[in-house]
Design an enzyme around this catalytic site. Structure first.
Site, PDB file in Angstrom:
ATOM      1  N   ARG A 119     -29.933 -12.157  10.526  1.00 50.30           N
ATOM      2  CA  ARG A 119     -30.144 -11.037  11.459  1.00 50.30           C
ATOM      3  C   ARG A 119     -30.911  -9.912  10.764  1.00 50.30           C
ATOM      4  NH1 ARG A 119     -24.882  -8.861  14.469  1.00 50.30           N
ATOM      5  NH2 ARG A 119     -24.617  -7.633  12.594  1.00 50.30           N
ATOM      6  N   ARG A 130     -11.015  -0.877  14.941  1.00 49.22           N
ATOM      7  CA  ARG A 130     -11.258  -1.480  13.625  1.00 49.22           C
ATOM      8  C   ARG A 130     -10.208  -1.075  12.609  1.00 49.22           C
ATOM      9  NH1 ARG A 130     -17.112  -2.340  14.247  1.00 49.22           N
ATOM     10  NH2 ARG A 130     -18.019  -3.438  12.492  1.00 49.22           N
ATOM     11  N   ARG A 186     -19.088  -4.701   4.052  1.00 53.19           N
ATOM     12  CA  ARG A 186     -18.602  -4.750   5.442  1.00 53.19           C
ATOM     13  C   ARG A 186     -17.489  -5.781   5.592  1.00 53.19           C
ATOM     14  NH1 ARG A 186     -23.835  -5.837   8.394  1.00 53.19           N
ATOM     15  NH2 ARG A 186     -22.564  -5.822  10.275  1.00 53.19           N
ATOM     16  N   LYS A 220     -19.732 -11.247  18.089  1.00 51.04           N
ATOM     17  CA  LYS A 220     -19.144 -10.370  19.114  1.00 51.04           C
ATOM     18  C   LYS A 220     -20.213  -9.801  20.046  1.00 51.04           C
ATOM     19  CE  LYS A 220     -17.119  -7.494  16.207  1.00 51.04           C
ATOM     20  NZ  LYS A 220     -17.546  -8.034  14.888  1.00 51.04           N
ATOM     21  N   ARG A 246     -31.591  -3.758  11.761  1.00 55.16           N
ATOM     22  CA  ARG A 246     -30.302  -3.249  11.262  1.00 55.16           C
ATOM     23  C   ARG A 246     -30.308  -3.148   9.747  1.00 55.16           C
ATOM     24  NH1 ARG A 246     -24.843  -4.766  14.222  1.00 55.16           N
ATOM     25  NH2 ARG A 246     -24.152  -3.921  12.219  1.00 55.16           N
TER      26      ARG A 246
HETATM   27  P1  AMP Z   1     -21.050  -3.065  14.225  1.00 55.67           P
HETATM   28  O1  AMP Z   1     -22.286  -2.862  15.032  1.00 55.67           O
HETATM   29  O2  AMP Z   1     -19.833  -3.208  15.071  1.00 55.67           O
HETATM   30  O3  AMP Z   1     -21.179  -4.174  13.209  1.00 55.67           O
HETATM   31  O4  AMP Z   1     -20.829  -1.728  13.385  1.00 55.67           O
HETATM   32  C1  AMP Z   1     -21.783  -1.287  12.443  1.00 55.67           C
HETATM   33  C2  AMP Z   1     -21.188  -0.182  11.585  1.00 55.67           C
HETATM   34  O5  AMP Z   1     -20.819   0.926  12.418  1.00 55.67           O
HETATM   35  C3  AMP Z   1     -19.916  -0.529  10.830  1.00 55.67           C
HETATM   36  O6  AMP Z   1     -20.172  -1.176   9.593  1.00 55.67           O
HETATM   37  C4  AMP Z   1     -19.294   0.852  10.633  1.00 55.67           C
HETATM   38  O7  AMP Z   1     -19.970   1.574   9.624  1.00 55.67           O
HETATM   39  C5  AMP Z   1     -19.623   1.528  11.963  1.00 55.67           C
HETATM   40  N1  AMP Z   1     -18.580   1.291  12.978  1.00 55.67           N
HETATM   41  C6  AMP Z   1     -18.732   0.635  14.160  1.00 55.67           C
HETATM   42  N2  AMP Z   1     -17.594   0.619  14.872  1.00 55.67           N
HETATM   43  C7  AMP Z   1     -16.681   1.272  14.112  1.00 55.67           C
HETATM   44  C8  AMP Z   1     -15.307   1.567  14.273  1.00 55.67           C
HETATM   45  N3  AMP Z   1     -14.631   1.177  15.379  1.00 55.67           N
HETATM   46  N4  AMP Z   1     -14.685   2.273  13.284  1.00 55.67           N
HETATM   47  C9  AMP Z   1     -15.338   2.667  12.178  1.00 55.67           C
HETATM   48  N5  AMP Z   1     -16.637   2.399  11.947  1.00 55.67           N
HETATM   49  C10 AMP Z   1     -17.309   1.709  12.902  1.00 55.67           C
END
Ligand code: AMP
Length: 193
Positions: free
Chosen positions: A128, A89, A146, A14, A134
């Site tokens: 990654r 999400r 996750r 994404k 990260r």
């Molecule tokens: P991402 O960068 O989208 O993979 O998000 C990394 C982490 O941020 C996720 O594993 C969640 O802990 C948190 N996170 C990101 N977006 C959301 C969301 N829309 N709702 C809840 N937690 C989120």
């Protein structure tokens, strides 16, 4: 205004595809993961509140991300459209987003759902973890948490938008450019329709 959700499990590409799509279509990229990581880096109260949940691979509470999205929408009134990456999400987030967009006289135009096998997701995330900072990409346990959050809470978001005929599935394995072309085809079809 054309608003797009780029949907898919962690590691489905994404972020990579969002960067290319926002450039091509002049959309404002809105990644809740990036926004949360910058709160953590800035050691803000919000950042401190979400840091442990994120490190464990758990979703942060809906209210927090909805409020964040609300203020970004308010602060960007003149954009061509938004590309939502990593949001919504949960079904509750999707319903809240739909309401916020209605208030602004707009809606979600298309949900593009990237499909990638679980084996490939784990491979990409571990890779990654080796090359980025990260923390949630480093351990297989956190990656599994996750993916489990995605299956338990996030997969339902596609069902929510399917009810409105807004979801198109795209095969998310192949070269970055191949996948980008598939995504663009779907967008171009929807935009001229
Ligand atoms: P991402 O960068 O989208 O993979 O998000 C990394 C982490 O941020 C996720 O594993 C969640 O802990 C948190 N996170 C990101 N977006 C959301 C969301 N829309 N709702 C809840 N937690 C989120």
């Amino acid at each position: 205004m054309f608003n797009l959700i780029l949907f898919g499990p962690p590691g489905s590409g994404k972020g990579t595809q969002s960067e290319k799509l926002t450039l091509k279509y002049g959309l404002k990229h809105l990644s809740t993961g990036d926004l949360l990581r910058s709160e953590i880096a800035g050691q803000t109260p919000l950042g401190l509140a979400v840091k442990n949940l994120m490190a464990e691979g758990k979703l942060v509470p809906d209210e927090i991300v909805i409020e964040m999205i609300n203020s970004v929408l308010d602060n960007n009134p003149h954009v061509n459209g938004f590309l939502f990456d990593g949001f919504p999400r949960t079904t509750a987030q999707a319903e809240a987003l739909d309401k916020l967009l209605v208030q602004k006289g707009t809606e979600i135009g298309l949900v593009l759902a990237l499909q990638v096998s679980q084996q490939e997701l784990i491979k990409r995330l571990l890779n990654r973890g080796r090359t980025s900072d990260r923390v949630d990409d480093v351990s297989e346990e956190v990656i599994a948490a996750r993916i489990s959050e995605y299956e338990k809470k996030t997969a339902a978001v596609a069902e929510h938008y399917k009810k409105y005929g807004k979801v198109e599935y795209v095969h998310g394995e192949g070269s970055i450019d191949e996948i980008f072309d598939l995504l663009c085809k779907e967008i171009d079809q929807k935009k001229v329709a």
